[in-house]
Each structure stands twice: as structure tokens, then as C-alpha cells.
Design an enzyme around this catalytic site. Structure first.
Site, PDB file in Angstrom:
ATOM      1  N   ARG A  72       0.835  -1.355   0.115  1.00 30.92           N
ATOM      2  CA  ARG A  72       0.321   0.024   0.026  1.00 30.92           C
ATOM      3  C   ARG A  72       0.961   1.143  -0.075  1.00 30.92           C
ATOM      4  NH1 ARG A  72      -4.130  -0.201   5.018  1.00 30.92           N
ATOM      5  NH2 ARG A  72      -5.237  -1.743   3.607  1.00 30.92           N
ATOM      6  N   ARG A 141      -2.020   6.502   9.644  1.00 28.85           N
ATOM      7  CA  ARG A 141      -2.148   6.221   8.183  1.00 28.85           C
ATOM      8  C   ARG A 141      -2.120   7.401   7.306  1.00 28.85           C
ATOM      9  NH1 ARG A 141      -4.514   0.847   8.115  1.00 28.85           N
ATOM     10  NH2 ARG A 141      -3.644  -0.304   9.976  1.00 28.85           N
ATOM     11  N   LYS A 204      -4.370   1.199  14.541  1.00 30.20           N
ATOM     12  CA  LYS A 204      -4.351   2.032  13.575  1.00 30.20           C
ATOM     13  C   LYS A 204      -5.083   3.335  13.869  1.00 30.20           C
ATOM     14  CE  LYS A 204      -6.866  -0.869  10.933  1.00 30.20           C
ATOM     15  NZ  LYS A 204      -7.552  -1.415   9.687  1.00 30.20           N
ATOM     16  N   LYS A 206      -6.631   6.924  11.953  1.00 28.85           N
ATOM     17  CA  LYS A 206      -6.760   7.539  10.701  1.00 28.85           C
ATOM     18  C   LYS A 206      -7.248   9.005  10.879  1.00 28.85           C
ATOM     19  CE  LYS A 206      -8.038   3.118   8.605  1.00 28.85           C
ATOM     20  NZ  LYS A 206      -9.012   2.205   8.099  1.00 28.85           N
ATOM     21  N   CYS A 425     -15.094  -3.577  -1.473  1.00 26.67           N
ATOM     22  CA  CYS A 425     -13.751  -3.736  -0.844  1.00 26.67           C
ATOM     23  C   CYS A 425     -13.254  -4.998  -1.674  1.00 26.67           C
ATOM     24  CB  CYS A 425     -13.658  -3.906   0.616  1.00 26.67           C
ATOM     25  SG  CYS A 425     -14.512  -5.886   0.972  1.00 26.67           S
ATOM     26  N   CYS A 431      -8.002 -10.832   0.416  1.00 25.48           N
ATOM     27  CA  CYS A 431      -8.168 -10.461   1.775  1.00 25.48           C
ATOM     28  C   CYS A 431      -8.314 -11.760   2.823  1.00 25.48           C
ATOM     29  CB  CYS A 431      -9.316  -9.509   2.115  1.00 25.48           C
ATOM     30  SG  CYS A 431      -9.339  -9.075   3.925  1.00 25.48           S
ATOM     31  N   CYS A 470     -16.643  -8.420   5.011  1.00 29.64           N
ATOM     32  CA  CYS A 470     -16.709  -9.064   6.272  1.00 29.64           C
ATOM     33  C   CYS A 470     -17.329  -7.811   7.081  1.00 29.64           C
ATOM     34  CB  CYS A 470     -15.450  -9.602   6.892  1.00 29.64           C
ATOM     35  SG  CYS A 470     -14.093  -8.127   7.358  1.00 29.64           S
ATOM     36  N   CYS A 474     -14.288  -1.840   5.458  1.00 31.63           N
ATOM     37  CA  CYS A 474     -13.241  -1.201   4.812  1.00 31.63           C
ATOM     38  C   CYS A 474     -14.075  -0.238   3.521  1.00 31.63           C
ATOM     39  CB  CYS A 474     -12.310  -2.083   4.075  1.00 31.63           C
ATOM     40  SG  CYS A 474     -11.261  -2.923   5.307  1.00 31.63           S
TER      41      CYS A 474
END
Ligand code: SRM
Ligand code: SF4
Length: 562
Positions: A72, A141, A204, A206, A425, A431, A470, A474
Site C-alpha cells: 500500500r 495512516r 491504527k 486515521k 472492498c 483479503c 466482512c 473497509c
């Protein structure tokens, strides 16, 4: 009381994110890395994955899974130069699976990189003056910002602020440079991390910066959402909203999506200090014993807004001003031709699921390469997984359009509003967390929904659909009009009642709807929407007004298996 999670120990013992990465990447006897290295590699921008399509057959044949890496890139505000885009395009063919994936956070992902090519891939990206560092892992991020390349002071300040924050929040360790650029572990014990400390963040983190009139970034889905205040044609300050996030686990009510809450207002000059104060809040109070509950959103709910304001004051140096009411958000359509304000134009192109690839019908990857190279266009990646080609001169517009049309590219006007705004996603096959398909069923799901909308005369309606494999969220499925969330193979949970503008979360309407039954399950709702909506009311607003029980009463049989 539970102790720190295993990941905390790995971070603490990693010598500033070095661990055994260099030696494991140099070991060509295995296509995989150890669990500790897997965790540390995330900080450097890469996830070990395997091709889930071939896993069972390979296992039955007694062979290794097809191990590969996702990489990424950090692209603040989604802005690329032509040269950077062309370098990434080249890399996708050289080491990746021949595609580029525009993400919901305005970055690019590569899939299908072999372990032996990982260092070269990451070094190559760094040579384009981009980086993969800190795009994943327990750090701040990629910083998002309103994508529209309007050439005015406010948009310029948004872009500059995203770039400034993105650089300022990079960890200080030299590990990334040593391992991936210089090519070896420098043996250092780890550097001082004045902001993050030795174990970085609990999870994480954001950040998104929104124009007050453009919430295309879903600002309230971020741990830290900043909404610009505009005065005299410039940004004078920011409304500080904390504790947003979508990740949750099915049937675990202690995990849930949450919209960020406004807790303060700061002058533009204090932006970095305010952001660092919120990062420190997450660092100091996020739950390091339970990664499922380590995000800032749980700190905000567990301790309350007043406590958060007090703790922020300690880290900011004084109390932030009280936040004013949030402005009314709108989400403008960035696709199609738009004037930038300096005589040039941008062309917004839909990229279904963000996947830039050449297919039989549409050679998107080749066509983008050609127009970007020929006209030196600057691509901008949007939070809707689309691409804006910026810097087109008036006299170039017709040729740009003709080149894309010849390659079979669908323009915004060729797609229904539903298709334009749908997100999905990646899910399967890359994934590791996917329970169901998402990207690969986006087109058929959209087509099935379009058919039902058409039956009710709603084909022109702007409705956002977000599909994920899921509940991690995302594609931000709990904001927007309709969320279709992978539940178990072949079945999805259905969410409705959020709003298009991203200011209200949706609620679960049905728990396990078969993939083939989703359009039928929503059909009675669309029928009622067409018949009973109030003037100007969006689909999500309508579902919110009626509520779950009334909606279920529309046709409970179709929403069965709950
Ligand atoms: Fe995500 C994990 C893909 C945006 C919440 N996300 C993952 C991983 C890395 C799976 C994994 O951990 O093994 C996925 C890689 C799949 C693949 O094959 O590429 C993945 N997330 C994506 C992307 C590519 C989806 C897309 O369609 O574009 C987005 C990359 C963004 C970027 O460029 O940085 C992406 N992920 C998001 C968003 C949306 C956003 O941030 O606006 C969310 C919801 C907001 C949030 O953070 O809560 C999101 N991803 C998650 C979570 C749940 C986190 C949580 O708090 O529970 C996970 C799982 C985790 O972290 O444990 C996850
Ligand atoms: Fe994977 Fe789930 Fe994220 Fe989709 S929502 S990319 S399935 S983690």
C-alpha cells in the site's frame, strides 16, 4: 487484569520496527515470513496474503498456498504527479498482478507481489518520492482530504495540510530506509519516537480533512476528522472530531461502528499541535490488552466527552475552543468534466471497485497510461475509489475523451447513479479476513439492484451502496444509504438508514440474506420509498424515518432468516 497483547511485545522488542525483517526477506527458502515479521511488515506498508481461490486445490495436492504480498502506498489527499502514476503503473506489471487498486482512503494498493520482489517493489516506490511506510500498522495512516482539484486558497490549504500532517506524523525510525532502500538491517537498537514512543500506537489511527461543503471523505469515519472553517476565502480553523471508525465483529456488541464526535475547535496555525494531541490521547489511553477494542472510539465512549476534553487540554497545552455545530455536509459529484478555476479542467472517471485493469471490454489501465503520459495529467484518487485526471487544457479535452472512448472506457454519464456511487472492498481472493465476495460481485449486485429500482421508476435516484466481504467496514458500509456486509459464505447482513452525506450510521435490517436474494429483499423497501417518500427525501433518510420494524413489516418473508 489482562496484560499487553502479543503485538505490543513484538513492537517493544522490534528495535524500531526492524525485528528480523531483513534476514527473513533475504531467506529465499520460504515464500512466507514468521508471525512477528508479518506484524512488523505492516508498518512498512505490506501484508502477507495468499490466493484464497487456489488454496484448497493446492492443499489437496499437498502443495504450499500461493503466498504473496499486498503493498500500500502513502498518497496524502490522493494526489499523484503524472510521473508517479506512470511509475506505479509500470511496477504493477513488473512485480504485481498487473492491476492497480484505488482504495477507499485515496491510495493505491498492489496485489500479488512475491516475497523475493518485495524489497525491490518498496524501494522502487520510494524512488518515486512516495512511500509505503506507515500505510498500515499501529500509526497514523494516509491522510485523506477532499479530492476536488479546485485551484482556490481553501482547496490548496486542504491539500497542503494533508501533506504536512502526513510527513509530520511519519515515525522517526530509520528502519524503513535501512531495510528497504539501503538494503540491510543497520543493526540499530531503535531511535527515539517523540510522538509515538517505543510501542507506537495501540492500533491504527486515521485522519481526514474535509471541506465544509464536501464530505466525500466521510470525515466522521476517522479516528480524527477535521472539518475546515472558512473565513475570507481561507481556512481559519478546524472543528476537531474524534472517535470515528467502522470496524466491528458480527455478534460482538462490544465492538461497533461509531461517528466521530466534535470535541473542540482550533486555529489553523495550531493544526499540527492539535493533531498530535489527539494522537497522544490514542497512544496513552487506547486499550493495549485487546486489539478488538483498542481504537480511539472506545476511549471516547468509555470515558466520555468531558474527560476527553480534559485529557486533550493537557496534551494541547490549553483547552480547545468549544466546537461550533457541524456545517451541513454535502457530497458533490466529482465525476465528469469540471473547471478547476485556472483555465484547466479535470475529468472524473468511474473505476468500479477501484480496480484499474485492462479487461476485454475496457482497457482502462492502458488508456490511463496513454492520456496521463501524453498530456502530463495529475491523477487524484478519490475516497469513492475513482480517479480524477487533473490539468487538462481546454484544447485537449476532445482528444482525452476520444482516447478513453476508443479504449472502451465507460464515463460517468454511461453509468446509473447507483453504479457511480457503489463501493466494494477487495475481499476474495486476497483479503485474509473476507467471509464473502465483495469486489467480484459488485457488478452483478449493482445490476440486480438497478433492475429493481427501474421497476419503481427510481433509476435516476442517487443511492449509495457499499459492499464488504466482512464486518471490518473497509468500504464504510455503515455510512451511506445501503450497506451489504459479508456475514458467512454466500450470505450478507443488510444495513439501511444511514445518510448519503455520511452524518448518520445505518442499522441492521436483516442478518443473513443470500447473495442472490439481496435485490429481492430490498425490493419492498424501494416500492415503499417510491410511493411514500417525502419531497427531497433520500433512501437512507426514508429508511431512518420509518425505522426497522416498519421496514420489516413491508415484506418480512423476503427479509427472512434473521
Ligand atoms: Fe481496511 C483490514 C483493505 C479501508 C477497516 N483492510 C484490512 C485488510 C488489510 C485485511 C487484513 O487486515 O488482513 C484489507 C486488505 C485487503 C486486500 O486484499 O487488499 C483491507 N481497507 C482496505 C481497503 C483497500 C479497502 C478498499 O476497498 O479500498 C482500504 C485501504 C485504505 C487505505 O488506503 O489505507 C481500507 N479499512 C478501510 C476503512 C475505510 C476508511 O478508513 O475510511 C475501514 C473502516 C474505518 C475504520 O478504520 O474503522 C477499514 N480494515 C478495517 C479493519 C477494522 C478495524 C477495526 O477497528 O476493527 C480491518 C481489520 C483490522 O484492522 O484488524 C481492516
Ligand atoms: Fe477484507 Fe473485510 Fe476489509 Fe473487505 S471489509 S477488505 S473483507 S477486511
Amino acid at each position: 487484569m489482562a496484560g499487553p497483547s502479543g503485538v505490543e511485545r513484538v513492537k517493544a522488542e522490534s528495535r524500531g520496527l526492524r525485528g528480523a525483517i531483513a534476514s527473513e526477506l533475504a531467506d529465499d527458502t520460504s515464500p512466507q515470513v514468521t508471525e512477528a515479521t508479518y506484524g512488523l511488515l505492516k508498518f512498512h506498508g505490506t501484508y502477507e496474503q495468499h490466493d484464497r481461490d487456489t488454496a484448497t486445490a493446492l492443499k489437496q495436492a499437498g502443495r504450499e498456498k500461493d503466498w504473496q504480498f499486498m503493498v500500500r502506498v502513502r498518497i496524502p489527499a490522493g494526489r499523484l504527479t503524472a510521473a508517479q502514476y506512470l511509475a506505479l503503473d509500470h511496477l504493477a506489471a513488473r512485480h504485481g498482478n498487473g492491476t492497480l487498486r484505488v482504495t477507499t482512503r485515496q491510495t493505491i494498493q498492489f496485489h500479488g507481489i512475491a516475497k523475493r520482489d518485495l524489497r525491490d517493489t518498496i524501494a522502487f516506490i520510494d524512488h518515486t518520492l512516495l512511500t509505503t511506510f506507515a500505510t498500515c500498522g499501529d500509526v497514523a495512516r494516509n491522510v485523506m482530504a477532499t479530492p476536488a482539484p479546485v485551484k482556490d486558497r481553501v482547496h490548496g490549504m486542504l491539500e497542503e495540510s494533508a501533506r504536512m500532517l502526513s510527513s509530520a506524523l511519519l515515525p522517526r525510525t530509520r528502519a524503513h530506509h535501512a531495510i528497504f532502500i539501503a538494503g540491510q538491517d543497520d543493526g540499530a537498537d531503535g531511535e527515539d519516537e517523540p510522538l509515538y514512543g517505543p510501542t507506537y500506537l495501540p492500533r491504527k489511527f486515521k485522519i481526514g480533512l474535509a471541506h465544509p461543503a464536501d464530505n466525500s471523505i466521510d470525515v466522521l469515519a476517522n479516528d480524527l476528522g477535521l472539518v475546515a472553517e472558512v473565513e475570507g476565502g481561507a481556512i481559519s480553523g478546524w472543528i476537531v472530531c474524534v472517535g470515528g471508525g467502522h470496524g466491528m465483529t458480527h455478534n460482538k456488541p462490544r465492538t461497533y461502528p461509531r461517528l466521530a464526535s466534535p470535541v473542540g475547535r482550533v486555529d489553523h496555525a495550531d493544526l499540527l499541535t492539535a493533531v498530535e494531541a489527539v494522537v497522544k490521547l490514542a497512544r496513552d489511553f487506547g486499550d493495549r490488552t485487546d486489539r478488538k477494542r483498542a481504537r480511539l472510539k472506545y476511549v471516547v465512549d468509555d470515558f466520555g466527552a468531558d474527560w476527553v476534553k480534559d485529557r486533550l487540554a493537557e496534551r494541547f497545552g490549553r483547552r480547545m475552543d468549544d466546537p461550533p455545530p457541524l456545517p451541513r455536509f454535502t457530497i458533490p459529484d466529482h465525476l465528469g468534466w469540471h473547471a478547476e478555476g485556472d483555465g484547466r479542467w479535470w475529468l472524473g472517471l468511474p473505476v468500479p471497485s477501484g480496480r484499474i485493469a485492462d479487461t476485454e471490454g475496457a482497457r482502462l489501465m492502458s488508456a490511463l497510461r496513454s492520456v496521463i503520459a501524453r498530456f502530463d495529467l495529475s491523477p487524484i484518487l478519490t475516497p469513492q475509489q475513482d480517479i480524477l485526471l487533473s490539468g487538462v487544457r481546454e484544447e485537449e479535452k476532445a482528444t482525452v475523451e476520444a482516447m478513453l472512448r476508443t479504449a472502451g472506457i465507460a464515463f460517468a454519464e454511461d453509468r446509473s447513479p447507483l453504479a457511480r456511487w457503489a463501493l466494494a472492498c477487495p475481499a476474495l481472493p486476497t483479503c485474509g479476513l473476507a467471509l464473502t465476495e465483495a469486489e467480484r460481485v459488485r457488478e452483478p449486485m449493482v445490476a440486480a439492484l438497478e433492475a429493481v429500482l427501474h421497476r419503481h421508476g427510481l433509476e435516476g435516484e442517487r443511492i449509495s451502496v457499499r459492499i464488504t466481504g466482512c464486518p471490518n467496514g473497509c468500504a464504510r458500509p455503515y455510512a451511506g444509504d445501503i450497506g451489504i456486509v459479508g456475514r458467512m459464505p454466500g450470505f450478507y447482513a443488510l444495513y439501511v438508514g444511514g445518510d448519503f452525506e455520511g452524518t448518520r450510521l445505518s442499522f441492521k435490517l436483516a442478518d443473513k440474506v443470500a447473495e442472490a436474494g439481496i435485490a429481492a429483499a430490498l425490493a419492498p423497501l424501494f416500492a415503499r420509498f417510491a410511493a411514500e417518500r417525502e419531497a427531497g427525501e433520500g433512501f437512507g433518510d426514508f429508511c431512518h424515518r420509518l425505522g426497522r420494524d416498519a421496514l420489516l413489516a413491508s415484506d418480512p418473508a423476503k427479509l427472512a432468516a434473521d
